[in-house]
Design a protein around this motif. Structure first.
Motif, PDB file in Angstrom:
ATOM      1  N   LEU A   1     -10.419   5.439   7.674  1.00  0.00           N
ATOM      2  CA  LEU A   1      -9.914   3.852   7.142  1.00  0.00           C
ATOM      3  C   LEU A   1      -9.314   4.020   5.842  1.00  0.00           C
ATOM      4  N   ILE A   2     -10.222   4.811   4.924  1.00  0.00           N
ATOM      5  CA  ILE A   2      -9.376   4.778   3.466  1.00  0.00           C
ATOM      6  C   ILE A   2      -8.396   5.460   3.516  1.00  0.00           C
ATOM      7  N   LYS A   3      -8.370   6.471   4.364  1.00  0.00           N
ATOM      8  CA  LYS A   3      -7.090   7.476   4.277  1.00  0.00           C
ATOM      9  C   LYS A   3      -5.905   6.664   4.470  1.00  0.00           C
ATOM     10  N   SER A   4      -5.884   5.677   5.821  1.00  0.00           N
ATOM     11  CA  SER A   4      -5.046   4.774   6.474  1.00  0.00           C
ATOM     12  C   SER A   4      -4.468   3.776   5.350  1.00  0.00           C
ATOM     13  N   ILE A   5      -5.442   3.117   4.517  1.00  0.00           N
ATOM     14  CA  ILE A   5      -5.121   2.363   3.464  1.00  0.00           C
ATOM     15  C   ILE A   5      -4.344   2.906   2.376  1.00  0.00           C
ATOM     16  N   LYS A   6      -4.731   4.190   1.755  1.00  0.00           N
ATOM     17  CA  LYS A   6      -4.169   4.892   0.746  1.00  0.00           C
ATOM     18  C   LYS A   6      -2.814   5.169   1.234  1.00  0.00           C
ATOM     19  N   ASN A   7      -2.453   5.640   2.661  1.00  0.00           N
ATOM     20  CA  ASN A   7      -1.065   5.873   3.275  1.00  0.00           C
ATOM     21  C   ASN A   7      -0.406   4.594   3.036  1.00  0.00           C
TER      22      ASN A   7
ATOM     23  N   SER B   1       3.851  -4.547 -10.024  1.00  0.00           N
ATOM     24  CA  SER B   1       3.318  -4.517  -8.875  1.00  0.00           C
ATOM     25  C   SER B   1       2.766  -2.811  -8.494  1.00  0.00           C
ATOM     26  N   ILE B   2       3.674  -1.890  -8.842  1.00  0.00           N
ATOM     27  CA  ILE B   2       3.019  -0.501  -8.909  1.00  0.00           C
ATOM     28  C   ILE B   2       2.058  -0.342  -9.706  1.00  0.00           C
ATOM     29  N   ALA B   3       1.969  -0.720 -10.719  1.00  0.00           N
ATOM     30  CA  ALA B   3       0.846  -0.555 -11.529  1.00  0.00           C
ATOM     31  C   ALA B   3      -0.682  -0.921 -10.948  1.00  0.00           C
ATOM     32  N   ILE B   4      -0.583  -2.015 -10.423  1.00  0.00           N
ATOM     33  CA  ILE B   4      -1.606  -2.568  -9.789  1.00  0.00           C
ATOM     34  C   ILE B   4      -1.942  -2.052  -8.264  1.00  0.00           C
ATOM     35  N   ILE B   5      -1.144  -1.645  -7.929  1.00  0.00           N
ATOM     36  CA  ILE B   5      -1.351  -0.913  -6.358  1.00  0.00           C
ATOM     37  C   ILE B   5      -1.920   0.317  -6.773  1.00  0.00           C
ATOM     38  N   GLU B   6      -1.478   1.221  -7.673  1.00  0.00           N
ATOM     39  CA  GLU B   6      -1.779   2.502  -8.321  1.00  0.00           C
ATOM     40  C   GLU B   6      -3.489   2.312  -8.663  1.00  0.00           C
ATOM     41  N   LYS B   7      -3.732   1.140  -9.347  1.00  0.00           N
ATOM     42  CA  LYS B   7      -5.011   0.856  -9.763  1.00  0.00           C
ATOM     43  C   LYS B   7      -5.906   0.695  -8.614  1.00  0.00           C
ATOM     44  N   TYR B   8      -5.388  -0.171  -7.508  1.00  0.00           N
ATOM     45  CA  TYR B   8      -6.388  -0.523  -6.316  1.00  0.00           C
ATOM     46  C   TYR B   8      -6.618   1.085  -5.525  1.00  0.00           C
ATOM     47  N   LEU B   9      -5.504   1.865  -5.542  1.00  0.00           N
ATOM     48  CA  LEU B   9      -5.785   3.141  -5.136  1.00  0.00           C
ATOM     49  C   LEU B   9      -6.811   3.880  -5.484  1.00  0.00           C
ATOM     50  N   LEU B  10      -7.336   3.647  -6.855  1.00  0.00           N
ATOM     51  CA  LEU B  10      -8.571   4.389  -7.397  1.00  0.00           C
ATOM     52  C   LEU B  10      -9.752   3.668  -6.995  1.00  0.00           C
ATOM     53  N   GLU B  11      -9.655   2.255  -6.987  1.00  0.00           N
ATOM     54  CA  GLU B  11     -10.820   1.280  -6.653  1.00  0.00           C
ATOM     55  C   GLU B  11     -11.361   1.276  -5.297  1.00  0.00           C
ATOM     56  N   LEU B  12     -10.587   1.815  -4.366  1.00  0.00           N
ATOM     57  CA  LEU B  12     -10.663   1.334  -3.088  1.00  0.00           C
ATOM     58  C   LEU B  12     -11.753   1.959  -2.187  1.00  0.00           C
ATOM     59  N   ASP B  13     -12.192   3.361  -2.661  1.00  0.00           N
ATOM     60  CA  ASP B  13     -13.216   4.231  -1.934  1.00  0.00           C
ATOM     61  C   ASP B  13     -14.708   3.475  -2.525  1.00  0.00           C
ATOM     62  N   LYS B  14     -15.262   2.576  -1.837  1.00  0.00           N
ATOM     63  CA  LYS B  14     -16.573   2.193  -2.264  1.00  0.00           C
ATOM     64  C   LYS B  14     -17.322   2.124  -1.048  1.00  0.00           C
ATOM     65  N   PRO B  15     -18.788   2.080  -1.252  1.00  0.00           N
ATOM     66  CA  PRO B  15     -19.326   1.881   0.013  1.00  0.00           C
ATOM     67  C   PRO B  15     -19.300   0.716   0.847  1.00  0.00           C
ATOM     68  N   ASN B  16     -19.635   0.763   2.029  1.00  0.00           N
ATOM     69  CA  ASN B  16     -19.622  -0.387   2.878  1.00  0.00           C
ATOM     70  C   ASN B  16     -20.729  -1.210   2.375  1.00  0.00           C
ATOM     71  N   LYS B  17     -20.779  -2.646   2.334  1.00  0.00           N
ATOM     72  CA  LYS B  17     -21.872  -3.393   2.078  1.00  0.00           C
ATOM     73  C   LYS B  17     -21.573  -4.728   2.757  1.00  0.00           C
ATOM     74  N   PRO B  18     -22.271  -5.695   2.851  1.00  0.00           N
ATOM     75  CA  PRO B  18     -22.355  -6.955   3.511  1.00  0.00           C
ATOM     76  C   PRO B  18     -21.517  -7.690   2.629  1.00  0.00           C
ATOM     77  N   LEU B  19     -20.749  -8.733   3.062  1.00  0.00           N
ATOM     78  CA  LEU B  19     -20.106  -9.624   2.316  1.00  0.00           C
ATOM     79  C   LEU B  19     -20.365 -10.825   2.812  1.00  0.00           C
ATOM     80  N   SER B  20     -19.896 -12.165   2.508  1.00  0.00           N
ATOM     81  CA  SER B  20     -19.419 -13.235   2.683  1.00  0.00           C
ATOM     82  C   SER B  20     -18.135 -13.606   2.434  1.00  0.00           C
TER      83      SER B  20
END
Length: 162
Positions: free
Chosen positions: A2-8, A78-97
């Motif tokens: 999943l993370i790889k697909s989103i990074k792509n 836009s490029i700068a924010i997407i690059e930032k999100y690429l670094l923040e993406l890999d987090k553990p799964n957890k419950p959300l609302s």
């Protein structure tokens, strides 16, 4: 995977943005009901942002987002924010609302981080497919064959080719 697909997917968005001029990024497209590529990209970015910015808090509301005009008018932002999100993406799964303005601000739907990542990936692919329509008027822009195509469709095409 999943993370790889989103990074792509996010990387495809960056590569597109790098090819566009700011004028092309902000040009109104009749094929998109006079929306711009920038507006579609801002929408993708802001939904991912809602998820990442509210991960620690645990409550996601995609309707309650910034709608930052700079993201739709400055491709480098836009490029700068997407690059930032690429670094923040890999987090553990957890419950959300999840809350949504079309229901009630007090009604919460249970979800989790990975489920919302899937939602955001599918949402990004959907907007890429729309952007691809606008790119027909910009033949110098090169995008991969995977741009705006769901992973399940890519897999199906592989099976059909065999």
């Amino acid at each position: 995977m999943l993370i790889k697909s989103i990074k792509n997917n996010l990387s495809e968005n960056i590569e597109l943005l790098r090819q566009l001029t700011n004028d092309e990024f902000t040009q109104k497209n009749p094929e998109l009901s006079n929306a711009t590529i920038g507006e579609h990209m801002r929408h993708i970015i802001e939904l991912f942002g809602c998820l990442f910015e509210n991960y620690d808090y645990g409550l996601i509301n995609y309707d309650d987002r910034k709608r930052d005009v700079l993201l739709q008018t400055d491709k480098n932002e836009s490029i700068a924010i997407i690059e930032k999100y690429l670094l923040e993406l890999d987090k553990p799964n957890k419950p959300l609302s999840l809350t949504h303005n079309c229901f009630s601000p007090i009604e919460l739907l249970q979800t989790n981080y990975f489920r919302e990542l899937i939602y955001n990936l599918e949402h990004s692919i959907h907007h890429q497919a729309l952007i691809k329509v606008a790119l027909h008027s910009l033949p110098h822009i090169k995008i991969p064959s995977t741009f705006g195509v769901a992973p399940s469709t890519l897999e199906y095409r592989k099976q059909c080719a065999q």
